[in-house]
Design a protein around this motif. Structure first.
Motif, PDB file in Angstrom:
ATOM      1  N   ASP A 108      16.615 -16.241  -5.204  1.00 43.92           N
ATOM      2  CA  ASP A 108      15.527 -17.000  -5.831  1.00 43.92           C
ATOM      3  C   ASP A 108      14.420 -16.089  -6.364  1.00 43.92           C
ATOM      4  N   ASP A 109      14.588 -14.781  -6.223  1.00 41.36           N
ATOM      5  CA  ASP A 109      13.591 -13.818  -6.712  1.00 41.36           C
ATOM      6  C   ASP A 109      12.217 -14.055  -6.079  1.00 41.36           C
ATOM      7  N   ILE A 110      12.195 -14.446  -4.810  1.00 39.84           N
ATOM      8  CA  ILE A 110      10.929 -14.809  -4.153  1.00 39.84           C
ATOM      9  C   ILE A 110      10.751 -13.986  -2.880  1.00 39.84           C
ATOM     10  N   PHE A 111       9.472 -13.565  -2.662  1.00 40.82           N
ATOM     11  CA  PHE A 111       9.076 -12.815  -1.466  1.00 40.82           C
ATOM     12  C   PHE A 111       8.044 -13.666  -0.710  1.00 40.82           C
ATOM     13  N   PHE A 112       8.372 -13.992   0.554  1.00 41.96           N
ATOM     14  CA  PHE A 112       7.493 -14.840   1.362  1.00 41.96           C
ATOM     15  C   PHE A 112       6.836 -14.025   2.471  1.00 41.96           C
ATOM     16  N   ILE A 113       5.556 -14.344   2.739  1.00 41.00           N
ATOM     17  CA  ILE A 113       4.878 -13.872   3.961  1.00 41.00           C
ATOM     18  C   ILE A 113       4.423 -15.120   4.710  1.00 41.00           C
ATOM     19  N   ALA A 114       4.982 -15.324   5.878  1.00 38.88           N
ATOM     20  CA  ALA A 114       4.653 -16.512   6.665  1.00 38.88           C
ATOM     21  C   ALA A 114       3.416 -16.247   7.526  1.00 38.88           C
ATOM     22  N   ASN A 115       2.650 -17.318   7.787  1.00 38.80           N
ATOM     23  CA  ASN A 115       1.489 -17.251   8.683  1.00 38.80           C
ATOM     24  C   ASN A 115       0.573 -16.085   8.309  1.00 38.80           C
ATOM     25  N   VAL A 116       0.038 -16.136   7.078  1.00 34.10           N
ATOM     26  CA  VAL A 116      -0.762 -15.036   6.531  1.00 34.10           C
ATOM     27  C   VAL A 116      -1.943 -14.687   7.433  1.00 34.10           C
ATOM     28  N   LYS A 117      -2.154 -13.359   7.644  1.00 38.69           N
ATOM     29  CA  LYS A 117      -3.264 -12.840   8.439  1.00 38.69           C
ATOM     30  C   LYS A 117      -4.136 -11.960   7.557  1.00 38.69           C
ATOM     31  N   ASP A 127       0.830  -1.210   0.000  1.00 36.44           N
ATOM     32  CA  ASP A 127       0.000   0.000   0.000  1.00 36.44           C
ATOM     33  C   ASP A 127       0.862   1.256   0.000  1.00 36.44           C
ATOM     34  N   GLY A 128       1.990   1.209  -0.737  1.00 35.49           N
ATOM     35  CA  GLY A 128       2.844   2.383  -0.897  1.00 35.49           C
ATOM     36  C   GLY A 128       3.826   2.619   0.223  1.00 35.49           C
ATOM     37  N   GLY A 129       3.872   1.772   1.244  1.00 35.47           N
ATOM     38  CA  GLY A 129       4.782   1.992   2.366  1.00 35.47           C
ATOM     39  C   GLY A 129       5.579   0.745   2.706  1.00 35.47           C
ATOM     40  N   THR A 130       6.613   0.937   3.495  1.00 35.62           N
ATOM     41  CA  THR A 130       7.477  -0.185   3.898  1.00 35.62           C
ATOM     42  C   THR A 130       7.147  -0.673   5.304  1.00 35.62           C
ATOM     43  N   ASP A 131       6.253   0.048   6.007  1.00 34.91           N
ATOM     44  CA  ASP A 131       5.878  -0.352   7.376  1.00 34.91           C
ATOM     45  C   ASP A 131       4.527  -1.039   7.314  1.00 34.91           C
ATOM     46  N   ALA A 136       6.107  -7.047   7.820  1.00 33.60           N
ATOM     47  CA  ALA A 136       7.458  -6.544   8.062  1.00 33.60           C
ATOM     48  C   ALA A 136       7.696  -6.318   9.544  1.00 33.60           C
ATOM     49  N   ARG A 137       6.673  -5.671  10.228  1.00 30.32           N
ATOM     50  CA  ARG A 137       6.848  -5.390  11.658  1.00 30.32           C
ATOM     51  C   ARG A 137       6.969  -6.667  12.469  1.00 30.32           C
ATOM     52  N   GLU A 138       6.184  -7.665  12.103  1.00 34.56           N
ATOM     53  CA  GLU A 138       6.153  -8.906  12.869  1.00 34.56           C
ATOM     54  C   GLU A 138       7.174  -9.926  12.381  1.00 34.56           C
ATOM     55  N   ARG A 139       8.030  -9.499  11.489  1.00 35.08           N
ATOM     56  CA  ARG A 139       9.103 -10.346  10.966  1.00 35.08           C
ATOM     57  C   ARG A 139       8.576 -11.647  10.367  1.00 35.08           C
ATOM     58  N   ARG A 140       7.431 -11.533   9.718  1.00 33.13           N
ATOM     59  CA  ARG A 140       6.898 -12.681   8.979  1.00 33.13           C
ATOM     60  C   ARG A 140       7.224 -12.572   7.491  1.00 33.13           C
TER      61      ARG A 140
END
Length: 668
Positions: free
Chosen positions: A615-624, A596-600, A604-608
């Motif tokens: 590998d050119d891959i972006f992961f989000i663990a334990n999606v909320k 949504d245009g920001g880095t916070d 990111a805050r919860e280190r997920r």
């Protein structure tokens, strides 16, 4: 002996015995003598003998029957068992047979040079303690494996020069005690791997004048103690670590008079103890910066009589122990005329030979770093100018210079007094060519006030090319302007990374302004690509010398373009989301992610959040549920940036749905 002193009877008997051995017992037509260390010599040279003389004295230990007509190894009866040295040079012996040599149980030296032996078979030698064997200048074309077996435990020196060997069979040289091997002037074209394996003690191998075209990988493997390898006058085309493999004790390598045009980057990996290297009289045109990597112990390097015109940056910088460098008769004038300090790193260099390199000027930094330089040879160069500080830091004791081209203006005023103070008047001939009033005069005969700067005939660069950055596909223009007070025509050349651009698109303009010749040269680089990156330099020359511009760095960039962009994604909460993004460009772009245009954002805050750059891959663990939103992938480099978005929402209580802004591949 003084009168009145009686001669002891024992001494009289000994003198009579020696006289009898030397005269009465010596078989005609030979002569006998007693040498040092109780060595008794029978000399039968040039007597036209076809057999051994009859009844030789029993005490002989050395026999020479050179230049006779022997067809077999001669037999000396009972005396044969005491002979330690037998020389049969220039006879007609055509083969070696075991039974002929068996009587020589004490023989250590056998010289059969210049006979007619055509092959060495198994059993040519009996079991004996032979140490020195010379078979040079015969007709040997065949060496049977095992032919040296019966003398392998004692032989120290073997010479096979001037024979007809075309190939060296494997396992023929199983000579563990041999220290010196010579196979010069044969017809060996290829040396196979492991040819010399079995000679653990060999110190010196000489294979000059064979016409060798190829040394296979591991050709000298097994020569763990060899110190000297001589390969002059062959047809080798390159130096590489393959054929140098295993030569860890090598100190001297001579490869002059070959056709070497390439030194591989890792050539010296196994030869780090090398002290002397001779590459003179080859076909070298360029030395890359890696040419001598690993030769920190090298003391002497001969590169004379090649066609060197390119020296890689820092090519000599690792030669910290070098004391002598010979680069005579090459084409490296630019390395001396340009201010690049090409010899820096050679802190112990004592002797530098640069004769016949078409050098016209010596700049201030020409010999920078050569604090121990004592001997400098600049002869056979048409040198026009020498910077006053070029030699100030050296310890010169020998300086050789002969030029009749000097530009004797105010900048040359120092040379005469310096030559006199340094006592170089005899080794230097420095004759003026300009101005006209000094033409033909020796600098030593010109008074200080006569050296004036009324003009500047040598080109001066007033505008240097500028460093620039360009986008791939664009055109680039580099400008260089020089001036001179002389009417002598100017010529220009453009160099890239030290090499002349022969096919470059160049425009040149000349005009007069206030009595000066102004010369402009413009280099056009069209539709530039990454291969055009480098450092560009113009060189402006006329009859009085050359001048070199600064180096202008050209950088070529390319905007990022995506290889992968984020795709639509539907996933249950509590699991892992995976988004891909990859881009190419020059320089390589950096990938960054935003939500949504920001880095916070929550992940990111919860280190997920985990980014896997390789590998050119972006992961989000334990999606909320709060992870829903617009994810942006940005690729950025020096040329610019590019973004791609993925929109995500949650239909229901447990599903995360992401929609790509710029999809370019199939669904997840």
């Amino acid at each position: 002996m003084a009168e009145g002193w009686p001669i002891p009877s024992a001494l009289v008997f000994m003198l009579l015995s020696l006289s009898a051995w030397a005269l009465g017992s010596c078989p005609a037509p030979c002569s006998c003598s007693k040498g040092q260390d109780e060595v008794h010599v029978l000399d039968c040279n040039r007597k036209k003998l076809s057999t051994a003389p009859l009844d030789p004295p029993d005490g002989i230990t050395q026999v020479t029957m050179n230049h006779n007509e022997l067809t077999v190894v001669p037999f000396f009866g009972d005396a044969s068992s005491n002979i330690t040295s037998l020389s049969l040079v220039h006879n007609r012996i055509s083969e070696l047979l075991m039974h002929q040599l068996q009587p020589y149980v004490s023989l250590e030296t056998l010289d059969l040079t210049s006979n007619s032996i055509s092959e060495l078979k198994v059993g040519s030698f009996p079991s004996m303690q032979l140490k020195y064997l010379n078979l040079s200048n015969n007709k040997i074309s065949v060496l049977e494996p095992g032919c040296f077996e019966n003398i392998s435990s004692s032989l120290l020196v073997l010479k096979l020069n001037r024979n007809r060997l075309v190939a060296l069979p494997s396992k023929v040289f199983k000579l563990p005690q041999l220290q010196f091997l010579e196979i010069k002037r044969n017809k060996i074209k290829i040396v196979d791997s492991l040819t010399f394996k079995g000679m653990d003690s060999l110190k010196s191998l000489k294979m000059q004048r064979n016409g060798i075209t190829k040394l296979m990988d591991g050709a000298f493997f097994g020569l763990e103690n060899i110190e000297e390898l001589e390969l002059e006058h062959n047809n080798l085309t390159e130096v590489n670590k393959g054929w140098l493999y295993g030569l860890c004790m090598l100190r001297v390598l001579r490869v002059s008079q070959n056709a070497v045009g390439i030194i591989r980057p890792d050539a010296w990996e196994f030869c780090e103890k090398l002290q002397e290297l001779d590459l003179s009289f080859n076909h070298l045109t360029r030395l890359e910066e890696t040419a001598f990597v690993g030769l920190g112990l090298l003391e002497s390097l001969n590169l004379g009589e090649n066609s060197l015109s390119h020296l890689g940056e820092g090519v000599f910088s690792g030669l910290a122990s070098l004391r002598t460098l010979d680069i005579r008769n090459n084409e490296i004038s630019w390395a001396i005329e340009d201010s690049i300090g090409v010899f820096e790193g050679m802190k112990k260099l004592n002797t530098l030979i640069l004769q016949q390199n078409k050098i016209k000027s010596i700049t201030k930094k020409a010999f920078e770093g050569l604090e121990e330089l004592e001997h400098l040879d600049l002869s056979k160069n048409g040198i026009m100018s020498i910077h006053p500080e070029a030699l100030s830091h050296t310890k010169l004791k020998v300086f050789v210079l002969n030029t009749s081209s000097l530009l004797c203006d105010c900048h040359m005023q120092w040379l005469g007094p310096w030559l006199t103070d340094s006592q170089f008047q005899q080794s230097v001939s420095a004759i003026c060519a300009h101005p006209a009033s000094h033409l033909g005069r020796n600098v030593l005969s010109i008074s200080p006030e006569e050296f004036v700067c009324d003009d500047f005939p040598k080109p001066r660069i007033t505008t240097h090319p500028e460093t620039s950055v360009a986008l791939r596909g664009n055109n680039v223009t580099l400008n260089c302007i020089a001036s001179s007070s002389s009417d002598s025509p100017m010529t220009t050349a453009w160099r890239k990374d030290g090499e002349v651009l022969y096919d470059a698109e160049v425009q040149n303009y000349a005009r007069y302004q206030e009595g000066e010749l102004i010369y402009t040269t413009v280099l056009h680089l069209l539709n530039v690509n990454f291969t055009d990156e480098g450092r560009y330099q113009c060189v402006v020359s006329n009859h009085f010398g050359a001048n070199y511009s600064n180096r202008a760095k050209l950088t070529v960039n390319a905007l990022p373009s995506f290889l992968k962009t984020p795709m639509d994604l539907t996933i249950r909460t509590g699991t892992m989301a995976r988004l891909e993004c990859a881009a190419e460009g020059h320089p390589s772009p950096q990938i960054a992610w935003q939500k949504d245009g920001g880095t916070d954002f929550p992940a990111a805050r919860e280190r997920r959040m985990h980014v896997m750059p390789d590998d050119d891959i972006f992961f989000i663990a334990n999606v909320k549920t709060e992870d829903m939103g617009v994810y942006s992938c940005t690729a950025q480099n020096a040329a610019g940036s590019l973004s791609a978005n993925a929109t995500s929402h949650r239909p229901g209580n447990s599903i995360l749905h992401a929609t790509a802004g710029r999809p370019n591949s199939g669904p997840w």
